[in-house]
Design a protein around this motif. Structure first.
Motif, short mmCIF file in Angstrom:
data_model
loop_
_atom_site.label_atom_id
_atom_site.label_comp_id
_atom_site.label_asym_id
_atom_site.label_seq_id
_atom_site.Cartn_x
_atom_site.Cartn_y
_atom_site.Cartn_z
N VAL A 16 22.99 -44.68 40.51
CA VAL A 16 23.34 -45.07 41.87
C VAL A 16 24.00 -43.91 42.60
CG1 VAL A 16 24.77 -46.63 43.26
CG2 VAL A 16 23.54 -47.50 41.26
N GLU A 17 24.91 -43.23 41.91
CA GLU A 17 25.63 -42.11 42.51
C GLU A 17 24.70 -41.00 42.95
OE1 GLU A 17 28.54 -38.67 40.73
OE2 GLU A 17 28.93 -40.73 40.11
N LEU A 18 23.68 -40.72 42.14
CA LEU A 18 22.75 -39.62 42.43
C LEU A 18 21.49 -40.07 43.15
CD1 LEU A 18 22.90 -37.62 39.06
CD2 LEU A 18 24.29 -37.30 41.12
N ASP A 19 21.35 -41.36 43.36
CA ASP A 19 20.11 -41.92 43.92
C ASP A 19 18.93 -41.51 43.03
OD1 ASP A 19 18.43 -43.33 45.60
OD2 ASP A 19 18.18 -41.67 47.02
N ALA A 20 19.09 -41.78 41.75
CA ALA A 20 18.10 -41.39 40.75
C ALA A 20 17.54 -42.62 40.06
CB ALA A 20 18.73 -40.45 39.72
N THR A 54 22.12 -32.76 18.04
CA THR A 54 21.24 -33.81 17.49
C THR A 54 21.55 -35.18 18.07
OG1 THR A 54 22.42 -34.47 15.48
CG2 THR A 54 20.99 -32.53 15.31
N ASN A 55 22.70 -35.35 18.77
CA ASN A 55 22.94 -36.61 19.48
C ASN A 55 21.92 -36.75 20.60
OD1 ASN A 55 26.62 -36.79 19.49
ND2 ASN A 55 25.15 -37.17 17.86
N GLN A 56 21.67 -38.00 21.00
CA GLN A 56 20.93 -38.26 22.22
C GLN A 56 21.88 -38.08 23.39
OE1 GLN A 56 17.55 -39.62 22.86
NE2 GLN A 56 17.25 -38.62 20.90
N ILE A 57 21.52 -37.28 24.36
CA ILE A 57 22.42 -37.01 25.47
C ILE A 57 21.75 -37.34 26.80
CG2 ILE A 57 23.61 -35.23 24.14
CD1 ILE A 57 22.25 -33.13 25.94
N LEU A 58 22.56 -37.54 27.81
CA LEU A 58 22.08 -37.87 29.13
C LEU A 58 21.71 -36.60 29.88
CD1 LEU A 58 21.72 -40.33 31.04
CD2 LEU A 58 24.05 -39.88 31.86
N THR A 59 20.54 -36.59 30.52
CA THR A 59 20.09 -35.45 31.31
C THR A 59 19.58 -35.92 32.67
OG1 THR A 59 17.79 -35.51 30.53
CG2 THR A 59 19.37 -34.23 29.21
N VAL A 60 19.53 -34.99 33.61
CA VAL A 60 18.98 -35.25 34.94
C VAL A 60 17.80 -34.31 35.15
CG1 VAL A 60 19.45 -35.33 37.42
CG2 VAL A 60 21.30 -35.80 35.78
N VAL A 61 16.65 -34.88 35.49
CA VAL A 61 15.45 -34.08 35.78
C VAL A 61 14.90 -34.52 37.13
CG1 VAL A 61 14.90 -33.84 33.32
CG2 VAL A 61 13.85 -35.69 34.65
N ARG A 62 14.00 -33.73 37.68
CA ARG A 62 13.26 -34.12 38.88
C ARG A 62 11.78 -33.99 38.54
NH1 ARG A 62 14.73 -34.44 44.21
NH2 ARG A 62 16.60 -33.17 43.89
N ARG A 63 11.06 -35.12 38.57
CA ARG A 63 9.66 -35.13 38.17
C ARG A 63 8.83 -36.00 39.11
NH1 ARG A 63 9.08 -30.93 35.22
NH2 ARG A 63 7.22 -31.76 34.19
N HIS A 64 7.53 -35.69 39.15
CA HIS A 64 6.58 -36.51 39.88
C HIS A 64 6.30 -37.79 39.09
CE1 HIS A 64 5.47 -33.50 42.92
NE2 HIS A 64 5.55 -32.61 41.96
#
Length: 276
Positions: A16-20, A54-64
């Motif tokens: 919500v914060e990033l409009d993602a 090796t942990n699962q981590i949160l990432t931000v990407v921009r994709r079609h």
């Protein structure tokens, strides 16, 4: 380097914060990540004060969007394994990549030419949100015994603002198991430490200011070379560092107590970087 960090980012609230678009749930995200989230490490929506490779981590990407490739790319939150697995990695067993060097960090000044990272530099760049990161400084023993100790420090924004580090990501598939979900993995870029951070470590994660996000995350164009360069000292001007408990040394330990300052610890003093 950056081998341990803390985050309290909740995917739903961050979306919500990033409009993602939040693609961290079990629902299949679009595009290269279609299928279940990548395996390996931990997942979940709770805070993690001792994130490790090796942990699962949160990432931000921009994709079609996979079904509408002509639409404008959108910000998406995805979970990935921390420790990049190059696309050309072989399988050790069906659907499982062979073990290799733990690529949880990549030097920003060499990534564009390194075989493991150069493809990702061109078209798969991401952001890694975190509250702060840890580094270890070798200091004299507090009792004066002469035996040096490694004192952990926690670096974070003085106002408590979330930090976003530059990262690269990759999608690995077992050619013999095309029906299996792909494995997404990532690495955090590092650069030479600047300013007073050099008193703690000679490397630091590459921070990505908000004004550079569009260029950094653009899936259709290479990133400007200057975004991979060592930043100016003002980029880290809001960062403070404090000595924290050695509890962080073990990944078995977790919780906000890891961030509490240790009174009397730390022999270093700095100007812009306040070693509390």
């Amino acid at each position: 380097m950056c081998g341990r960090y803390a985050t309290t980012a909740n995917p739903a609230r961050l979306a919500v914060e990033l409009d993602a678009l939040d693609e961290t749930a079990d629902g299949a995200p679009s595009g290269e990540a279609a299928g279940k989230p990548a395996r390996g490490g931990e997942s979940g929506n709770g805070a993690n004060y001792n994130v490790a490779p090796t942990n699962q981590i949160l990432t931000v990407v921009r994709r079609h969007d996979h079904d509408h490739p002509d639409d404008d790319p959108a910000l998406r939150l995805r979970r990935m394994r921390w420790g990049l697995i190059p696309v050309w990695s072989k399988a050790a067993e069906p659907g499982v990549p062979a073990k290799g060097k733990p690529l949880f960090n990549a030097r920003a000044d060499r990534a564009a030419t390194a075989p493991s990272f150069r493809d990702s530099v061109k078209k798969r760049r991401c952001l890694v949100p975190m509250d702060g990161w840890y580094e270890w400084l070798t200091e004299p023993h507090p009792t004066g015994s002469g035996k040096a100790v490694k004192q952990p420090y926690y670096m974070s924004d003085a106002e408590g603002n979330r930090l976003y580090m530059a990262g690269l990501w990759s999608v690995w598939r077992d050619p013999a198991q095309r029906d299996m979900a792909p494995l997404m993995s990532c690495t955090i870029l590092t650069t030479d430490a600047v300013g007073d951070l050099t008193r703690i470590h000679d490397r630091m994660p590459l921070m990505m200011p908000r004004e550079h996000w569009d260029a950094w995350l653009d899936p259709d164009h290479p990133a400007p070379h200057e975004l991979l360069e060592t930043p100016k000292p003002q980029v880290i001007s809001s960062i403070v560092a404090r000595p924290v408990s050695p509890l962080v040394n073990s990944v078995r330990n977790n919780g906000p107590q890891l961030l509490e300052p240790v009174p009397g610890a730390g022999s270093e003093q700095a100007g812009q970087i306040s070693l509390i």
